[in-house]
Design a protein around this motif. Structure first.
Motif, short mmCIF file in Angstrom:
data_model
loop_
_atom_site.label_atom_id
_atom_site.label_comp_id
_atom_site.label_asym_id
_atom_site.label_seq_id
_atom_site.Cartn_x
_atom_site.Cartn_y
_atom_site.Cartn_z
N ASP A 27 0.83 -1.20 0.00
CA ASP A 27 0.00 0.00 0.00
C ASP A 27 0.87 1.26 0.00
O ASP A 27 1.52 1.57 0.99
N GLU A 28 0.84 1.99 -1.11
CA GLU A 28 1.67 3.19 -1.24
C GLU A 28 1.29 4.26 -0.21
O GLU A 28 2.16 4.94 0.33
N HIS A 29 0.00 4.42 0.07
CA HIS A 29 -0.42 5.42 1.06
C HIS A 29 0.09 5.06 2.45
O HIS A 29 0.54 5.94 3.20
N LEU A 30 0.05 3.78 2.77
CA LEU A 30 0.57 3.33 4.06
C LEU A 30 2.09 3.51 4.13
O LEU A 30 2.63 3.91 5.16
N GLN A 31 2.78 3.28 2.99
CA GLN A 31 4.23 3.51 2.94
C GLN A 31 4.54 4.98 3.24
O GLN A 31 5.43 5.29 4.04
N ASN A 32 3.80 5.87 2.60
CA ASN A 32 4.03 7.30 2.82
C ASN A 32 3.72 7.71 4.25
O ASN A 32 4.46 8.48 4.87
N TYR A 33 2.63 7.17 4.79
CA TYR A 33 2.26 7.48 6.17
C TYR A 33 3.35 7.02 7.13
O TYR A 33 3.79 7.77 8.00
N MET A 34 3.79 5.76 6.98
CA MET A 34 4.81 5.22 7.88
C MET A 34 6.15 5.95 7.69
O MET A 34 6.87 6.19 8.65
N SER A 35 6.45 6.32 6.45
CA SER A 35 7.69 7.05 6.19
C SER A 35 7.68 8.39 6.91
O SER A 35 8.70 8.79 7.50
N ASP A 36 6.54 9.06 6.88
CA ASP A 36 6.42 10.34 7.61
C ASP A 36 6.59 10.12 9.12
O ASP A 36 7.23 10.93 9.80
N ARG A 37 6.00 9.05 9.64
CA ARG A 37 6.12 8.78 11.08
C ARG A 37 7.59 8.51 11.44
O ARG A 37 8.08 9.01 12.44
N TYR A 38 8.26 7.70 10.64
CA TYR A 38 9.67 7.40 10.92
C TYR A 38 10.52 8.66 10.84
O TYR A 38 11.45 8.83 11.63
N LYS A 39 10.21 9.55 9.93
CA LYS A 39 10.95 10.81 9.82
C LYS A 39 10.74 11.64 11.08
O LYS A 39 11.68 12.21 11.62
N ASN A 40 9.50 11.69 11.57
CA ASN A 40 9.22 12.45 12.79
C ASN A 40 9.95 11.85 13.99
O ASN A 40 10.49 12.58 14.82
N ILE A 41 9.96 10.53 14.07
CA ILE A 41 10.67 9.87 15.17
C ILE A 41 12.17 10.16 15.07
O ILE A 41 12.82 10.49 16.07
N ALA A 42 12.72 10.06 13.86
CA ALA A 42 14.15 10.34 13.67
C ALA A 42 14.46 11.78 14.06
O ALA A 42 15.47 12.04 14.73
N ASP A 43 13.60 12.72 13.67
CA ASP A 43 13.81 14.12 14.04
C ASP A 43 13.82 14.30 15.56
O ASP A 43 14.61 15.08 16.09
N GLY A 44 12.95 13.56 16.24
CA GLY A 44 12.94 13.61 17.70
C GLY A 44 14.24 13.11 18.31
O GLY A 44 14.79 13.71 19.23
N PHE A 45 14.75 12.01 17.76
CA PHE A 45 16.04 11.49 18.24
C PHE A 45 17.18 12.45 17.93
O PHE A 45 18.10 12.62 18.73
N ILE A 46 17.12 13.10 16.76
CA ILE A 46 18.14 14.09 16.41
C ILE A 46 18.13 15.23 17.43
O ILE A 46 19.18 15.65 17.91
N ALA A 47 16.93 15.70 17.76
CA ALA A 47 16.81 16.79 18.73
C ALA A 47 17.37 16.39 20.10
O ALA A 47 17.91 17.24 20.82
N LYS A 48 17.25 15.12 20.45
CA LYS A 48 17.76 14.64 21.73
C LYS A 48 19.24 14.24 21.65
O LYS A 48 19.83 13.87 22.65
N GLY A 49 19.82 14.31 20.46
CA GLY A 49 21.22 13.96 20.29
C GLY A 49 21.48 12.46 20.23
O GLY A 49 22.62 12.03 20.36
N GLU A 50 20.46 11.68 19.99
CA GLU A 50 20.60 10.22 19.91
C GLU A 50 20.78 9.82 18.44
O GLU A 50 19.85 9.38 17.77
N THR A 51 22.01 9.99 17.97
CA THR A 51 22.30 9.84 16.55
C THR A 51 22.11 8.41 16.03
O THR A 51 21.64 8.22 14.91
N ASP A 52 22.47 7.41 16.81
CA ASP A 52 22.31 6.03 16.35
C ASP A 52 20.85 5.68 16.13
O ASP A 52 20.50 5.07 15.12
N SER A 53 20.00 6.06 17.06
CA SER A 53 18.56 5.79 16.92
C SER A 53 17.99 6.57 15.75
O SER A 53 17.18 6.04 14.98
#
Length: 186
Positions: A27-53
């Protein structure tokens, strides 16, 4: 509390994850949705300085939607910012393999970064080849400032390759580019 077996729980979670992975790939829509969620989670880890996560979530984002060159480019850029140049190079190569004919801004940037990485590694032929791709692709979309920077980068690695007496198609293409641009014969 109910008694539970950790192995059973782990097995159940693994089965659920495999099922979700298979559904996301359909499902392409689900791929895009999950991709956006993973990007948001990654941005949160970046803000916390948790580069590996953060890097892991950026990688998962790229894997979920494997046909999106921009996700591969985002992952590569992040790795490059962490000085993980070998991993970044692999992600840049993935980006150009996904969409090499399109020459989107993401692909132009990926080729430019590959040119930089190859040059830093002393791989001047691949560096020249990457910069030539940038110039060919960018001839329709780049402004003069970007094009002159790419031309300078190509010229820099071209001179290094000549100094090392390297030969190959990239040398010939670069020579032809400079010959065409020169007011006198090279």
């Amino acid at each position: 509390l109910l008694p539970c077996n950790v192995d059973d729980i782990t097995l159940g979670l693994s089965a659920n994850i495999r099922y979700l992975d298979s559904e996301i790939k359909k499902d392409e829509h689900l791929q895009n949705y999950m991709s956006d969620r993973y990007k948001n989670i990654a941005d949160g880890f970046i803000a916390k300085g948790e580069t590996d996560s953060a890097a892991e979530y950026m990688r998962q984002r790229m894997e979920i939607n494997g046909n999106n060159a921009e996700y591969a480019l985002d992952y590569a850029d992040y790795l490059y910012s962490l000085n993980e140049k070998d991993l970044a190079k692999k992600a840049y190569l993935k980006a150009v393999s996904i969409d090499s004919a399109a020459y989107s801004p993401a692909i132009i940037k990926a080729y430019r970064m590959l040119g930089n990485i190859y040059s830093e590694e002393g791989d001047y032929l691949n560096s020249m080849d990457s910069y030539i791709h940038v110039l060919e692709a960018g001839s329709m979309s780049q402004d003069l400032y970007e094009a002159s920077g790419d031309l300078y980068s190509l010229y820099h690695v071209y001179l290094k390759a000549l100094t090392l007496h390297l030969s190959g198609d990239a040398i010939v293409k670069a020579h032809d580019i400079f010959k065409m641009l020169s007011p006198r014969q090279m």
